[in-house]
Design an enzyme around this catalytic site. Structure first.
Site, short mmCIF file in Angstrom:
data_model
loop_
_atom_site.label_atom_id
_atom_site.label_comp_id
_atom_site.label_asym_id
_atom_site.label_seq_id
_atom_site.Cartn_x
_atom_site.Cartn_y
_atom_site.Cartn_z
N THR A 49 25.46 87.84 26.00
CA THR A 49 24.25 87.99 25.18
C THR A 49 24.50 88.76 23.89
OG1 THR A 49 22.79 87.82 27.10
CG2 THR A 49 21.92 88.94 25.16
N ASN A 83 28.74 92.80 26.38
CA ASN A 83 27.53 93.60 26.57
C ASN A 83 27.91 95.04 26.86
OD1 ASN A 83 25.89 91.31 26.28
ND2 ASN A 83 25.88 90.90 28.47
N ASP A 104 17.16 83.60 30.45
CA ASP A 104 18.44 84.07 30.97
C ASP A 104 18.28 84.64 32.37
OD1 ASP A 104 21.34 84.80 30.42
OD2 ASP A 104 20.53 86.79 30.85
N HIS A 120 20.07 82.92 35.57
CA HIS A 120 20.99 83.62 36.46
C HIS A 120 20.56 83.48 37.91
CE1 HIS A 120 23.88 85.68 33.93
NE2 HIS A 120 22.92 86.04 33.09
N HIS A 153 24.33 81.67 24.29
CA HIS A 153 25.35 81.10 25.17
C HIS A 153 24.63 80.09 26.05
CE1 HIS A 153 23.60 83.52 28.38
NE2 HIS A 153 23.71 84.59 27.60
N HIS A 195 27.70 83.24 33.04
CA HIS A 195 28.32 82.68 31.84
C HIS A 195 29.36 83.67 31.35
CE1 HIS A 195 25.72 85.61 29.80
NE2 HIS A 195 24.81 85.23 30.67
#
Length: 515
Positions: A47, A68, A274, A278, A322, A455
């Site tokens: 991210t 991150n 996101d 996930h 992404h 990812h």
């Protein structure tokens, strides 16, 4: 305006296209210019990296946001990309606002716009995630706002930007809207049987909310709230995107964006996609429903822009930070190669290697983000050469099941790779901050349990994302040519007729421009 949708695969545009409304994604596709073969050429696809790359027009090798969270080999500890404890939270008494963009070492397109207008005009960043609001807004933003969950349920900022929240933010926080997003169950927008682009709702590949027995609709949000960190639950349901869009609309009105003689820039990142991705994976009913609902949120946002700024008076781009891989256990069930990587076992293996070849199990300082950091002091105390140790490890770990490629920092510094996965690895490598050995796992590999997805790789399932330019300065059309995410910032700079960010390495997408 820059819109980033967190974890959006390109094929979400095509898979769900027949159910999108005319005013949301279809409006952008029909009236804007879509790059159908746009990719990230870097590793890792996380991210913070994605947001920094979009807005700086360059890769981690230059902008400095290498993940991150990453291991700081100078401070000898893990750090978070936007933590900055010299600043305070503005909006409540949590630690959620002790943030700034100081670790991003280059300018952004938003910074360049401010510089070009002698700091006139407004730059505002909005996202549920702090890093997704802060990095796009740049170093000179008038404000960046993110959501403080848990028991707070408020939009906050940092004293890096301001001393107090503007009235429109306080009004939004005090309106009880943030409670309303959690007041009803998450049910499918349409009849569940019509979700034909997804696998069965009840399957073995999805995570559960705490308190659920099956990962199925309806998700009883009001009763799940208590066991799922209260207001933080909103991040993991489509209502989080609705809240973000509503907050962005409040910003447009409250800041009177687009009303002055100067150009304003609003950055919005939709983060709930996101969290949901996930938990459930790309093949889930939850993802299909999330994008159908996001389509309606975008339509409402565009209508606000039309009424407040005027259609034809604004420009925007939409992209993603992404994409994501299908849940590996699901791929395995289909006999498609997919893997799970156990880092604890790999670290133990590294210890046996260093003991065998260098008679020490203290040579490894840290292993994270598929990077090996050597302990320089121990290496030197044993009279060893760091590059020799790194190369030996790279030569040996390639024999470990799960590691597909291994390259030393010295190799990345001295050998240019012009294409492929090693080019992506090189673009993500930062000589000052990265490790001594860089690793690439097999395709479709995750380090997690066998439900849900993630990812971070340089493979196409993580790199292929939408890029759509829309509005003033752009023409209608599509292109199947390969473009890179770093091409967005110089293209926007060209439309604005300003200098591109100071380390930009992308190119202008000239075929999208209305000349």
């Amino acid at each position: 305006m820059g819109i980033v949708i967190d974890q959006m695969r390109y094929d979400y545009l095509t898979r769900f296209a027949d159910r999108y409304s005319e005013d949301g994604f279809q409006r952008l596709l029909q009236e804007g210019f879509s790059l159908e073969n746009a990719h990230y050429s870097l590793i890792p696809t996380y991210t913070a990296v994605g947001h920094a790359t979009i807005f700086t027009g360059t890769s981690p090798s230059d902008h400095g946001i290498i993940s991150n969270n990453w291991y700081d080999k100078y401070a000898k500890k893990e750090i978070y990309c936007v933590d900055d404890f010299q600043y305070q939270t503005i909006g409540n008494d949590s630690n959620d606002g002790k943030k700034s963009p100081h670790r991003m070492l280059t300018t952004t397109i938003t910074d360049q716009l401010h510089l070009s207008q002698n700091m006139k005009g407004k730059i505002i960043g909005i996202a549920i995630k702090d890093r997704s609001a802060i990095l796009p807004a740049g170093h000179t933003a008038n404000g960046a706002y993110w959501f403080s969950g848990s028991n707070f349920g408020q939009w906050v900022s940092s004293s890096f930007y301001m001393d107090a929240l503007p009235n429109w933010v306080n009004e939004f926080n005090n309106s009880n809207k943030n409670d309303s997003y959690l007041s009803h169950p998450w049910e499918t927008l349409y009849d569940l049987n019509t979700y034909t682009q997804s696998i069965a709702d009840n399957n073995a590949f999805e995570d559960l909310f705490a308190g659920e027995q099956t990962p199925t609709f309806p998700h009883d949000v009001p009763n799940l709230k208590k066991n799922n960190d209260n207001y933080s639950l909103i991040k993991a349901i489509p209502a989080g995107n609705t809240m973000t869009a509503d907050f962005a609309k409040a910003a447009i009105i409250g800041e009177q964006l687009g009303k002055s003689e100067f150009t304003d820039f609003l950055t919005i990142s939709f983060s709930s996609t996101d969290y949901i991705g996930h938990q459930y994976g790309p093949a889930s009913v939850e993802i299909e429903d999330t994008y159908l609902r996001l389509d309606k949120d975008l339509a409402d946002l565009f209508q606000t822009l039309d009424s407040e700024v005027g259609k034809g008076n604004y420009s925007l781009f939409l992209t993603a930070d992404h994409a994501a891989v299908h849940v590996p256990s699901y791929l395995q069930s289909l006999k498609i190669p997919a893997h799970y990587f156990r880092q604890k076992d790999f670290i133990a293996y590294l210890s046996t290697l260093t003991q065998k070849y260098f008679q020490s199990d203290q040579l490894i300082e840290n292993v994270s983000n598929y990077q090996i950091f050597l302990n320089q002091l121990v290496v030197e105390s044993l009279g060893l050469d760091k590059n020799t140790v790194a190369q030996k490890l790279a030569d040996e770990v390639i024999n470990y099941d799960g590691i597909y490629k291994a390259v030393t920092a010295r190799t990345l510094q001295t050998n240019p790779f012009s294409e492929g996965i090693l080019n992506s690895l090189q673009n993500g490598y930062n000589q000052k901050f990265s490790g001594d050995v860089m690793l690439v796992p097999y395709p479709a590999t995750l380090s997690r349990g066998k439900t849900g997805t993630s990812h971070g790789s340089g493979y196409s399932y993580d790199t292929h994302v939408p890029i759509i330019f829309y509005g003033n300065g752009f023409k209608k059309g599509t292109s199947a040519k390969k473009y890179d995410i770093i091409d967005i910032a110089p293209t926007i700079a060209n439309v604005l007729q300003i200098e591109a960010p100071n380390s930009t390495t992308g190119k202008v997408v000239s075929e999208a421009l209305q000349k």
